[in-house]
Structure formats: C-alpha cells, structure tokens
Design a protein around this motif. Structure first.
Motif, PDB file in Angstrom:
ATOM      1  N   PRO A  17       0.823  -1.217   0.000  1.00 27.99           N
ATOM      2  CA  PRO A  17       0.000   0.000   0.000  1.00 27.99           C
ATOM      3  C   PRO A  17       0.855   1.264   0.000  1.00 27.99           C
ATOM      4  O   PRO A  17       1.887   1.329   0.656  1.00 27.99           O
ATOM      5  CB  PRO A  17      -0.805  -0.117   1.309  1.00 27.99           C
ATOM      6  CG  PRO A  17      -0.769  -1.564   1.664  1.00 27.99           C
ATOM      7  CD  PRO A  17       0.550  -2.073   1.170  1.00 27.99           C
ATOM      8  N   LYS A  18       0.407   2.255  -0.755  1.00 27.29           N
ATOM      9  CA  LYS A  18       1.067   3.563  -0.746  1.00 27.29           C
ATOM     10  C   LYS A  18       0.534   4.381   0.433  1.00 27.29           C
ATOM     11  O   LYS A  18      -0.667   4.626   0.526  1.00 27.29           O
ATOM     12  CB  LYS A  18       0.772   4.321  -2.042  1.00 27.29           C
ATOM     13  CG  LYS A  18       1.406   3.738  -3.292  1.00 27.29           C
ATOM     14  CD  LYS A  18       1.024   4.578  -4.505  1.00 27.29           C
ATOM     15  CE  LYS A  18       1.605   4.029  -5.784  1.00 27.29           C
ATOM     16  NZ  LYS A  18       1.163   4.816  -6.964  1.00 27.29           N
ATOM     17  N   ILE A  19       1.411   4.771   1.329  1.00 23.78           N
ATOM     18  CA  ILE A  19       1.031   5.601   2.474  1.00 23.78           C
ATOM     19  C   ILE A  19       1.869   6.865   2.425  1.00 23.78           C
ATOM     20  O   ILE A  19       3.091   6.806   2.538  1.00 23.78           O
ATOM     21  CB  ILE A  19       1.244   4.855   3.802  1.00 23.78           C
ATOM     22  CG1 ILE A  19       0.443   3.553   3.812  1.00 23.78           C
ATOM     23  CG2 ILE A  19       0.834   5.733   4.980  1.00 23.78           C
ATOM     24  CD1 ILE A  19       0.650   2.718   5.050  1.00 23.78           C
ATOM     25  N   PRO A  20       1.244   8.035   2.253  1.00 27.02           N
ATOM     26  CA  PRO A  20       2.019   9.277   2.169  1.00 27.02           C
ATOM     27  C   PRO A  20       2.837   9.533   3.427  1.00 27.02           C
ATOM     28  O   PRO A  20       2.473   9.115   4.532  1.00 27.02           O
ATOM     29  CB  PRO A  20       0.930  10.349   1.992  1.00 27.02           C
ATOM     30  CG  PRO A  20      -0.240   9.613   1.430  1.00 27.02           C
ATOM     31  CD  PRO A  20      -0.187   8.246   2.041  1.00 27.02           C
ATOM     32  N   HIS A  59      -3.974   4.598  12.171  1.00 30.39           N
ATOM     33  CA  HIS A  59      -3.861   4.497  10.719  1.00 30.39           C
ATOM     34  C   HIS A  59      -4.109   3.056  10.269  1.00 30.39           C
ATOM     35  O   HIS A  59      -3.606   2.103  10.875  1.00 30.39           O
ATOM     36  CB  HIS A  59      -2.465   4.934  10.263  1.00 30.39           C
ATOM     37  CG  HIS A  59      -2.157   6.366  10.549  1.00 30.39           C
ATOM     38  ND1 HIS A  59      -2.373   7.376   9.639  1.00 30.39           N
ATOM     39  CD2 HIS A  59      -1.658   6.969  11.662  1.00 30.39           C
ATOM     40  CE1 HIS A  59      -2.013   8.535  10.164  1.00 30.39           C
ATOM     41  NE2 HIS A  59      -1.571   8.310  11.392  1.00 30.39           N
ATOM     42  N   TYR A  60      -4.865   2.911   9.187  1.00 34.66           N
ATOM     43  CA  TYR A  60      -5.131   1.618   8.583  1.00 34.66           C
ATOM     44  C   TYR A  60      -4.969   1.742   7.072  1.00 34.66           C
ATOM     45  O   TYR A  60      -5.020   2.846   6.518  1.00 34.66           O
ATOM     46  CB  TYR A  60      -6.553   1.130   8.890  1.00 34.66           C
ATOM     47  CG  TYR A  60      -6.853   0.931  10.352  1.00 34.66           C
ATOM     48  CD1 TYR A  60      -6.645  -0.293  10.965  1.00 34.66           C
ATOM     49  CD2 TYR A  60      -7.366   1.978  11.127  1.00 34.66           C
ATOM     50  CE1 TYR A  60      -6.930  -0.485  12.311  1.00 34.66           C
ATOM     51  CE2 TYR A  60      -7.643   1.804  12.469  1.00 34.66           C
ATOM     52  CZ  TYR A  60      -7.421   0.568  13.057  1.00 34.66           C
ATOM     53  OH  TYR A  60      -7.691   0.389  14.388  1.00 34.66           O
ATOM     54  N   ALA A 119     -12.317  -3.009  14.196  1.00 32.10           N
ATOM     55  CA  ALA A 119     -11.155  -2.469  14.909  1.00 32.10           C
ATOM     56  C   ALA A 119     -11.367  -1.028  15.341  1.00 32.10           C
ATOM     57  O   ALA A 119     -10.615  -0.513  16.164  1.00 32.10           O
ATOM     58  CB  ALA A 119      -9.917  -2.571  14.015  1.00 32.10           C
ATOM     59  N   ILE A 120     -12.379  -0.363  14.811  1.00 33.32           N
ATOM     60  CA  ILE A 120     -12.613   1.050  15.109  1.00 33.32           C
ATOM     61  C   ILE A 120     -13.584   1.178  16.270  1.00 33.32           C
ATOM     62  O   ILE A 120     -14.652   0.551  16.287  1.00 33.32           O
ATOM     63  CB  ILE A 120     -13.164   1.781  13.869  1.00 33.32           C
ATOM     64  CG1 ILE A 120     -12.137   1.723  12.744  1.00 33.32           C
ATOM     65  CG2 ILE A 120     -13.501   3.227  14.199  1.00 33.32           C
ATOM     66  CD1 ILE A 120     -12.583   2.404  11.482  1.00 33.32           C
ATOM     67  N   ASP A 128     -10.076  10.764  14.399  1.00 32.43           N
ATOM     68  CA  ASP A 128      -9.509   9.730  15.269  1.00 32.43           C
ATOM     69  C   ASP A 128      -8.824   8.625  14.469  1.00 32.43           C
ATOM     70  O   ASP A 128      -7.893   7.981  14.961  1.00 32.43           O
ATOM     71  CB  ASP A 128     -10.611   9.107  16.131  1.00 32.43           C
ATOM     72  CG  ASP A 128     -11.380  10.137  16.931  1.00 32.43           C
ATOM     73  OD1 ASP A 128     -10.733  10.869  17.703  1.00 32.43           O
ATOM     74  OD2 ASP A 128     -12.616  10.221  16.770  1.00 32.43           O
ATOM     75  N   VAL A 129      -9.318   8.414  13.250  1.00 33.24           N
ATOM     76  CA  VAL A 129      -8.841   7.288  12.423  1.00 33.24           C
ATOM     77  C   VAL A 129      -8.667   7.771  10.989  1.00 33.24           C
ATOM     78  O   VAL A 129      -9.498   8.530  10.474  1.00 33.24           O
ATOM     79  CB  VAL A 129      -9.851   6.115  12.451  1.00 33.24           C
ATOM     80  CG1 VAL A 129      -9.401   4.992  11.521  1.00 33.24           C
ATOM     81  CG2 VAL A 129     -10.039   5.598  13.871  1.00 33.24           C
ATOM     82  N   VAL A 130      -7.585   7.320  10.348  1.00 33.11           N
ATOM     83  CA  VAL A 130      -7.395   7.537   8.909  1.00 33.11           C
ATOM     84  C   VAL A 130      -7.243   6.180   8.240  1.00 33.11           C
ATOM     85  O   VAL A 130      -6.464   5.328   8.694  1.00 33.11           O
ATOM     86  CB  VAL A 130      -6.160   8.406   8.606  1.00 33.11           C
ATOM     87  CG1 VAL A 130      -5.868   8.431   7.105  1.00 33.11           C
ATOM     88  CG2 VAL A 130      -6.366   9.829   9.104  1.00 33.11           C
TER      89      VAL A 130
END
Length: 399
Positions: free
Chosen positions: A172-175, A186-187, A196-197, A313-315
């Motif tokens: 996966p591409k993660i900036p 982060h997921y 999981a959230i 809270d989550v990305v």
C-alpha cells in the motif's frame, strides 16, 4: 481432508496433503525438513491468486512439470483478508477462471469470501500443485537459463522458467504525512476491519476510488465519516441496453486497449468505474461528508485543499499500491511486456496487455498469452537438450 492443504506433484503423481500441527503431511510422510538440494521443475509460478491459478491450469493442460508457490496458509486468503463489505469489481460472468464456472447470479458481484472460496475450490478441483506457506524471499539467476528460488521456510527450487503472479496490489502507498499524526490510528484499505474502530470515532477515508468509496459507505452507518476526494472521477452506468457495462467494454475491445493507444491513454487518465450507488452524491445521502484533497496531517487534525481542517480519530489510506520486487536479485526491465529477462515471465501487472490485466477479468485471456510464450520456451529448451544429447551420442559413436 480439512485444514490448510497442498497438492504436491512428485514425478508426475499428485498427492493431497494437509497441515497438522504446523507440519505438511503427504500421506503420513512429514515434510518438516527442507532438503539440502533444491527441487527442480520445468516452471515455477510465484503466487496462487487468480492469475497464478489460471497459469497453473494452462501448464497442467500442457503436461508441464510445475509448482505454484503461495506465501499464505490457504488459497484465497489474499481475498479473505481484505476489507469488510468488498465485492468484486467485475460481474461473475467475467470473474471466472478457465475451466471452472463461478456460481451465482451471472451479472451479480461475488463477495470477497465467496471469491476466496472459489479460488480454493478451483485449486482443489483442478488438482493444481500448490505449496502453501512458501513465501518467496529471493529469486536469483544461476547462469544462463536457470533460476533459483528460496522461500522463507528454507525450501529451495530451480527451474528454467519462472512466472511472477504476485498481482498489482503488493504494498500500500502511504504518504509521508502519516508520520505527522501520532495521535491518529492508521489503517490501509487492504486489511482494514471495521470492528477495529471504536464506537463513534471520527473516520477519514483518503482516496475516492472504488475501495475508498465502499469503505466510507460501510462506515457511515456507525461513525462520523469523511472522504477526502482527489481528481474528478468518470462514472460509467452499471447497465447499458439491459446488459452489464462490462459486457460492452469487453465486446468493444476497450478492456484490451493498450496504455499507449488513444483510448488507453484516456482510460488511464479518467480511471472510470461503474456507478453502483457509490457516486459522491450517493455517499453524501448516506451521511458521508465529502472533503477535497487531503494536504496535511498534524497530530490529530487533517487539513484539506480548501483550507478547512477537521479533527479525526482514524485515517484509512485507500491511496493505491506500489510494486515490490526487492526479492528479485538481478537487474530487469519492469516495464510492460511478458518476458523482461529470458525465462522470467510476468502476469497480472497493470496495463500489461490492456486495462483488463490488473482485473480478475484479465486472468483468462492473459494466461493464454503468457502460457504460449512459456511453452514455446519450454519446447525450445527440450529440443535444444535433445539435440545436444544426439550430437554427443553421435560423437561417441564416431570415436
């Protein structure tokens, strides 16, 4: 037999195996110790996803001695571990592999678990020689025309031909901006699980392709959900004249258009996909809050191209994938084509033969093209070997 299984081909005979207590067993014979000598095959296929299994079917039909090396513990797990609610991009009529139909509504879309089970059934019913839990950690070239494969479990293999079927979705591409937000969970889209959230979390999905939109739609029922969109997306109608749009894309040859063609260049820029209730206005009606392009993260805050900010809270990163061929220990051209190095073949790479190549729909036609090239090389190697033996025998007779 139940559990994780393998089909091992030894000298032309096939044997069903199971794993018991972490040990592979072939009719009671334990395979817990790697042999010092590598196993030799005519062809090694790396990856037991749809492309690798389709290649296996072609090679089996040709009577070639081959093996398929799979990193995971069960065929189909590459699909089962993907995000909740995933359905295939293409309908069942275009998602079946050669030799076995995919049951269900023809124009409907299989779920991730359904397709994972289909792949497992495909390998079983076609009796393909799949070695599970064999993650390839190194592919080396030993002289001209010989490849050496080493797996993480210590087992080694050699063959004059290798087919890399690891697929287009590798890493996966993660900036880099993700490192600026330590207070955010982060997921990645590939392995994300909604369970999981925590309840009532503020969730930002980055990337508005088909996967990002699916994930945002699923989360909107239980969470405050934001979707960071990017470039404008071209949406295709799901049905045209009563038929699936995929039918027309195939009939009109659009799925076979090469990247360098005029239509191929347009499709690569627009990256269109069918409208299945996932347009931005549809998502808005579900409660998803659409944001422009994400420009930055700062601890627990996200910034967008319009200058707005949002506490999250989550990305979930649905920003695409990149190749990882670091385990191939020699130089090669990773561009389009079949055989970047003599004897080394690829299948399932984006735009390899057309738009279809990274889709499940590409596994059947692309495996036919690649198998013809592999078998041509195999026949050439055999004829060359036989010619050398005949020449040696003649020399012995003359002397």
């Amino acid at each position: 037999m139940r559990g994780n299984w393998q089909l091992l081909r030894n000298g032309g005979s096939n044997a069903m195996t199971d794993t018991q207590g972490g040990m592979a067993v072939v009719f009671g014979r334990e395979l817990t110790k790697a042999s010092s000598a590598p196993e030799a095959f005519d062809v090694i296929v790396i990856g037991a996803g749809q492309s690798g299994l389709a290649m296996g079917h072609r090679l089996a039909q040709a009577g070639v001695r081959f093996v398929i090396l799979e990193a995971l513990s069960a065929v189909g797990n590459v699909w089962r571990r993907r995000y909740d609610g995933l359905t295939l991009f293409t309908p069942r009529t275009m998602s079946a592999l050669p030799g076995l139909a995919l049951d269900g509504e023809r124009d409907g879309y299989a779920t991730r678990d359904e397709f994972g089970s289909y792949l497992e059934s495909y390998a079983r019913r076609l009796n393909l020689p799949v070695y599970l839990d064999h993650r390839v950690v190194a592919l080396e070239q030993h002289g001209e025309g010989t490849f050496f494969v080493r797996c993480g479990n210590g087992r080694t293999f050699t063959a004059p031909s290798v087919i890399v079927a690891t697929g287009p979705f590798q890493v996966p591409k993660i900036p880099a901006m993700a490192a600026d937000a330590p207070n955010i969970a982060h997921y990645v889209a590939e392995t994300f699980r909604s369970a999981a959230i925590q309840d009532r979390s503020r969730v930002l999905v980055v990337g508005d392709g088909a996967s990002g939109r699916d994930i945002a739609a699923g989360l909107s029922r239980d969470h405050e959900t934001f979707l960071a969109a990017g470039k404008p997306r071209k949406m295709l109608p799901e049905r045209v004249f009563g038929r699936s749009v995929w039918h027309w894309l195939r009939v009109l040859g659009l799925l076979s258009a090469t990247r360098k063609s005029l239509i191929g260049r347009f499709m690569a820029r627009a990256d269109p996909f069918p409208h299945r209730g996932n347009a931005l206005e549809d998502l808005s009606r579900m409660g998803v809050r659409i944001r422009p392009r994400l420009t930055g993260l700062d601890r627990s805050s996200a910034s967008f191209a319009d200058g707005s900010n949002q506490q999250v809270d989550v990305v979930i990163w649905a920003t695409g994938y990149r190749d990882d061929y670091s385990w191939i220990r020699f130089e090669m051209d990773q561009g389009e084509g079949i055989e970047p190095v003599p004897g080394l073949f690829f299948i399932g790479r984006p735009w390899q033969f057309g738009r279809r190549s990274s889709l499940i729909a590409g596994a059947e036609p692309d495996s036919s093209i690649v198998s013809q090239a592999v078998l041509a090389r195999h026949r050439h190697k055999i004829s060359g070997h036989m010619g050398a033996n005949n020449k040696a025998a003649l020399n012995r007779k003359v002397s």
